[in-house]
Each structure stands twice: as C-alpha cells, then as structure tokens.
Design an enzyme around this catalytic site. Structure first.
Site, short mmCIF file in Angstrom:
data_model
loop_
_atom_site.label_atom_id
_atom_site.label_comp_id
_atom_site.label_asym_id
_atom_site.label_seq_id
_atom_site.Cartn_x
_atom_site.Cartn_y
_atom_site.Cartn_z
N CYS A 382 10.06 -3.65 -36.08
CA CYS A 382 9.64 -4.93 -36.39
C CYS A 382 10.71 -5.99 -36.23
O CYS A 382 10.96 -6.21 -34.98
CB CYS A 382 9.25 -4.90 -37.83
SG CYS A 382 8.13 -6.26 -38.48
N HIS A 508 4.95 -0.90 -38.14
CA HIS A 508 6.05 0.01 -38.93
C HIS A 508 5.59 1.45 -38.76
O HIS A 508 4.83 1.92 -39.78
CB HIS A 508 6.25 -0.43 -40.39
CG HIS A 508 6.71 -1.54 -40.59
ND1 HIS A 508 8.27 -1.67 -40.85
CD2 HIS A 508 6.42 -3.13 -40.66
CE1 HIS A 508 8.43 -3.12 -41.21
NE2 HIS A 508 7.52 -3.63 -40.85
N GLU A 510 7.06 3.98 -39.70
CA GLU A 510 7.58 4.84 -40.72
C GLU A 510 6.43 4.88 -42.02
O GLU A 510 6.73 5.95 -42.87
CB GLU A 510 8.92 4.31 -41.29
CG GLU A 510 8.92 2.92 -42.16
CD GLU A 510 8.80 1.68 -41.53
OE1 GLU A 510 8.65 1.61 -40.07
OE2 GLU A 510 9.33 0.64 -41.85
N1 GLN Z 1 10.91 -11.51 -40.56
C1 GLN Z 1 10.12 -11.03 -39.21
C2 GLN Z 1 8.88 -11.43 -39.23
O1 GLN Z 1 8.00 -11.99 -40.04
C3 GLN Z 1 10.09 -9.55 -39.33
C4 GLN Z 1 9.49 -8.81 -40.41
C5 GLN Z 1 9.84 -7.55 -40.47
O2 GLN Z 1 10.81 -7.01 -39.98
N2 GLN Z 1 9.09 -6.84 -41.56
O3 GLN Z 1 8.09 -11.53 -38.08
#
Ligand code: GLN
Length: 559
Positions: A382, A508, A510
């Site tokens: 992410c 994600h 995970e």
């Molecule tokens: N802040 C980043 C976004 O909103 C990444 C978010 C995250 O890593 N969950 O795109």
C-alpha cells in the site's frame, strides 16, 4: 437455527478472547460444522476505520470493505470462512441504528430505552450473522471485560437471547485469569470467583471457564474452581501461555472442550482431527529448520498490534519455508539519516507496510533505495508501494521532488495522486477504495510466479493511486506493472527487473494469509530473504534462535 456460543472475558483485558474464540471455531470446524464468529465491541465509535492505530491497533479490512476490529483477523486466520460487515458490531453502530429509527418516528413517540430497544437491536445484530446462510454454530465474542459499564447492554442482550433460544441452543464461555503469585508460590482463583460472581449478578451463569494462566492448573485446582464457580470440573479448561498462538486450539482440544460443548449444545459428537494443523503449522512454528531476519519499516512500529496481520503473515511465510522469522521493527523516522542504515545489519529482507500520516516518509525512501541498490529482497504494501514508486521516480528517473499529492500537493512530479473522479468528491472518506477488488497478474513476472494464476482478488484500503501519466517512463526504466485492474486503469502490483525480489502492491495481502496457507507473496518474500541470508550471512541462516516458550513473541518485542 444455529447453536450459539457467547464468549465473555473477566478480570483483565488482553487475555486473548479473540484467539480463544477463533480456536474454538477451529476445533468445531474440524468436525465438519459450519461456524461463524462475530465480535461485539462496546465502544461508541460508529466506524472503527477512523480509530487511531495508537489506541486500537490495526484496522482489519474484510472482502466487503468493512473496516473492523483486528480480532476478525484472528477469526479468518484460524478458520476457512471469510467474514464481513455483519461480523463486527460496535455499540456506536447499535445506538446509531436505534437513534435513526427514533428520528424517523419508527417508535411512534414511545420512550426509547436501553432495554428493550438497544438490547433488541443487539439481538437482531446477532441474528444478522446467519441470515440467508447455512450456519451450524455462531460464536459471539463480547469485547471488554465483565464489570465494565459499557458492556452491560451486550450482556443483558445475550442473557435474553439464551432465555429465548433455550439452554440446548446457547452456551456461555467465560475467559478469566488465574494469576500466579510468586511470593505465595501459588495460583489464585479468587479473581475468577469474583468475575463469575459479577456475571451471575446479571443473570449469566457460565457453562465453561477458560482459565488463562502461566502455570499448570492441576486436577484439584480445577475441581476447586468448578465448585466455587458452579461449573462442571471438566468444563474448567486451562488456557496456559504458549509459545505460538497457533497451539491454542490443540491445547483446548486436548482437554476435551469440544466434548463439553457438543454435550451441552446437543451436537452429535464427531472427533474431528487437528492433525494437519499440528503438523503443518504448530510443529514447524515451534521447531523450524531455518531462521531469517527481516525488517519492517513503518510509522506505528512501537505498537504490538498496529501491524498485526503483517507480523502474522510474515510468520506464515516462515512456516511455508520451514523457517523462523525474526522481525526487526524499525521506525522509519529513525532512518532519515544515512548513518541510521546500519540498523539494517543482518537483515535479509525489508518490508514497508501501509500508513498514512507521512511521518518518517523520507526514511522509507531511504530504506527502499538501499533495498533496490543492494539487491535486498523488498516487499512494499500500500503506502509501501507508493513509496517505492516515488523513490524510483526520484533516484532512477531523476524526477527531483517527485511525491504523492497526499504529502505535497505542489510536487512537480505527482507520480502518486488521486484519480480525477476522486478529486471531485468533496468528502475524503467517500473516495477511499475499500474491500476486495479483482486484479490481473501478468505472465512471466515475479507476481505470477508467486500466485501461479492471472486472476486474483485482494483487499484494498487507500485513496491514492499510481498516476498513469507516468507509466511509460517507469516501464522504460525497468519498473514492471505486473498487476493491473481488469480495465487496465489501476496499477496494483509493481516490480523491478534485475533484482532478486522487489515486489510492491497497492492492496493489503496480509488480510488473506493463513498459517496453513501462507499468502503467496509473503511465502516468496521469505523464500527470497532466506536465499539472501544464505548467500550473505551463511552462519545465521541455518540456526533458529533456540525456542523457549514465547521466544518468537519476545524476539519480536525486543529486536
Ligand atoms: N495513505 C495512502 C493512501 O491513502 C496509503 C494508505 C495505506 O497504506 N493503507 O493511498
């Protein structure tokens, strides 16, 4: 109608109710029963997604895009089920529902009260879990500790629930603490007696006690607890501290918890085997052949729970490679000077997880550059992917000042930005991409080697995306877009040529890893870290740190 198991906790918090509930689900599932687990949380926040990781740990995201309590992660990791919005309910959501009804005039001007209106809404929430679904057993975990003011409506609701469905269809399990008092050299049962007493005052007599303890609870001690707490001796189950949380289902089953549950709930008893879990998960977790050290570089690193699923998934990757994984947690703010990189000594893989604040962001760029140039296996998740893209822009494509518009609106090279349609949405919350989305994986890439399929589905929680205007320039310089959304518009996975393992994803992974089925990216990340370790620090690769009880946890805590 399914059978209901309600799990409450007493004496202190953090006894592991989530793991206990998930373990019971695991044992029942092994008998071929279809089990669902649900968490009821007493806090008044309506949206756990907005809660600070400093107070509440990780926000766990489900396929349907619900932002939930991290216990849902335990539920999914231990069982075969996937859960959703209805499996996580807060007091705030219940009250919100009741108050909205009142505002609409649904109560026709009647007095709206905790009993019956709030308790009715709670019971409705419990039934929601198995609406239109086959479900043999529903396990409902009540957050908080018995005696708290906040959890009273939940406890009253489950008391009523039992009254309505009867004893054969409902069961109360209470997780309590039996502390060892060093000076006396004894385990003490008094806190448990008090906690059960408090439950009884509100009309709940537990059927089974799970006694969290450091020491063995022998038969006479079990008999004493049984007598004072008014439960059967075989319904007193020791929940002793274990080296790996994945041992808990085995420990409970060994003591016959499932026999008591089946007898009380009149479920036909089938033995059900946890042999595969023992062999493929626990045995390896306790006695791995290899050991590897990886660094997780993030912003909420001091907190045990903020990256819970990441740490668990790394362990799953370890299990899949017969290896212990020593996790070195590094706060990216501490990596902002070049000298600080010596903290990475002995590290064979680097993972940069999600985040949002922009704290320590320069440290993340620095560590990613180090991983890229020194060819250390790198896994970005992410925000970790977004940082990998920005680092590449700055240092390979020479785009000085490249950034995400999240961190610098005026950057000359907005390589990560909001999509045009998102820009139009005023309410930032509305622009969040949440939950499961399909992704197409390109052949002949590291990602395809891991997934072995072109069609995948992964969970998201972010607003910003790779800015397509820059795609060509990145590709020419050696960054591959190995995963994209089916319409080709969104970059979901990036990787580098000429690097042993450099993969970063916008989603994600995970949230979809399990101890007996490690997520393919975590599995391959650990495999490549092991390769790196064998090539660069051959002595340490083959020697797991001796595993005394709790070593794995402690290593994580102290490193
Ligand atoms: N802040 C980043 C976004 O909103 C990444 C978010 C995250 O890593 N969950 O795109």
């Amino acid at each position: 109608m399914p059978k209901h198991i309600f799990v409450t906790g007493g004496v202190v918090s953090s006894l592991g109710k989530g793991i206990a509930s998930a373990s019971i689900a695991k044992i029942l599932e092994a008998k071929g029963l279809k089990v669902a687990i649900q968490k009821l949380d007493p806090y008044l926040n309506v949206d756990p997604g907005n809660m600070s990781p400093y107070q509440h740990g990780e926000v766990y995201v489900t396929d349907d895009g619900a932002e939930t309590d991290l216990d849902l992660g335990h539920y999914e990791r231990y069982t075969h089920s996937t859960y959703g919005r209805e499996n996580s309910l807060t007091s705030g959501q219940i009250y919100y529902k009741v108050i909205m009804k009142e505002r609409r005039g649904d109560y026709l001007g009647g007095t709206v009260q905790v009993v019956p209106h709030v308790t009715d809404a709670i019971k409705e929430g419990i039934r929601e879990v198995y609406r239109n679904k086959r479900c043999d057993v529903v396990i409902t975990e009540i957050g908080g500790t018995v005696g708290d003011i906040e959890s009273l409506p939940f406890l009253e609701a489950i008391r009523q629930f039992r009254h309505e469905v009867g004893r054969e269809n409902s069961l109360f399990i209470h997780l309590t603490l039996v502390p060892y008092i060093k000076a006396a050299g004894e385990l003490k049962t008094k806190p448990t007696q008090h906690s059960v007493g408090t439950l009884r005052e509100i009309g709940i007599q537990p059927d089974i006690l799970l006694c969290r303890t450091e020491k063995r609870i022998d038969k006479p001690m079990k008999a004493k607890i049984a007598l004072f707490c008014n439960v059967e001796p075989e319904a007193v189950i020791e929940a002793r501290d274990v080296s790996s949380i994945y041992e808990v289902p085995l420990a409970f089953k060994e003591q016959g918890i499932d026999k008591v549950i089946c007898r009380k709930l009149k479920i036909e008893y089938k033995a059900g085997s946890l042999h595969a879990w023992q062999k493929d998960v626990v045995d390896i977790a306790l006695r791995p052949r290899f050991s590897v050290k990886v660094a997780v570089v993030g912003e909420y690193i001091e907190l045990q729970d903020a990256y819970k699923s990441i740490y668990e998934s790394l362990r799953h990757g370890g299990i899949a490679n017969d290896s212990q994984v020593i996790i070195k947690r590094i706060n990216s703010e501490k990596l902002e000077s070049a000298r600080a990189l010596n903290q990475l000594k002995g590290v064979a893989g680097i993972l940069v997880p999600g985040g949002s604040g922009g704290c320590g962001i320069e440290g993340k760029f620095r560590v990613i550059q180090h991983a890229r140039e020194k060819k250390i296996p790198f896994f970005g998740i992410c925000l970790g992917m977004q940082c990998a893209v920005i680092e590449f822009a700055r240092n390979v494509l020479d785009m000085k000042g490249a950034n995400s518009t999240e961190f610098n609106k005026k950057t000359p090279f907005p390589v990560i930005s909001l999509l045009e349609e998102q820009e139009k949405m005023k309410d930032a919350g509305g622009a969040m991409r949440l939950g499961a989305y399909p992704c197409e994986v390109k052949k002949d890439t590291g990602a395809h080697k891991a997934y072995k399929t072109e069609q995948i589905s992964e969970r998201h929680r972010h607003r910003y995306e790779f800015n397509n205007e820059y795609r060509e320039r990145f590709q020419k310089a050696g960054m591959k877009f190995s995963g994209v959304s089916p319409n080709g518009k969104l970059v979901e996975i990036v990787e580098l040529d000429h690097h042993p393992w450099f993969i970063a994803c916008q989603f994600h992974p995970e949230f979809k890893s399990k101890p007996d089925r490690a997520h393919p990216l975590f599995r391959d990340f650990i495999a490549s870290a092991l390769e790196y370790q064998k090539a660069n620090f051959p002595k340490s690769a083959l020697k797991p740190v001796p595993v005394a009880p709790d070593t794995l946890e402690k290593v994580i805590a102290h490193e």
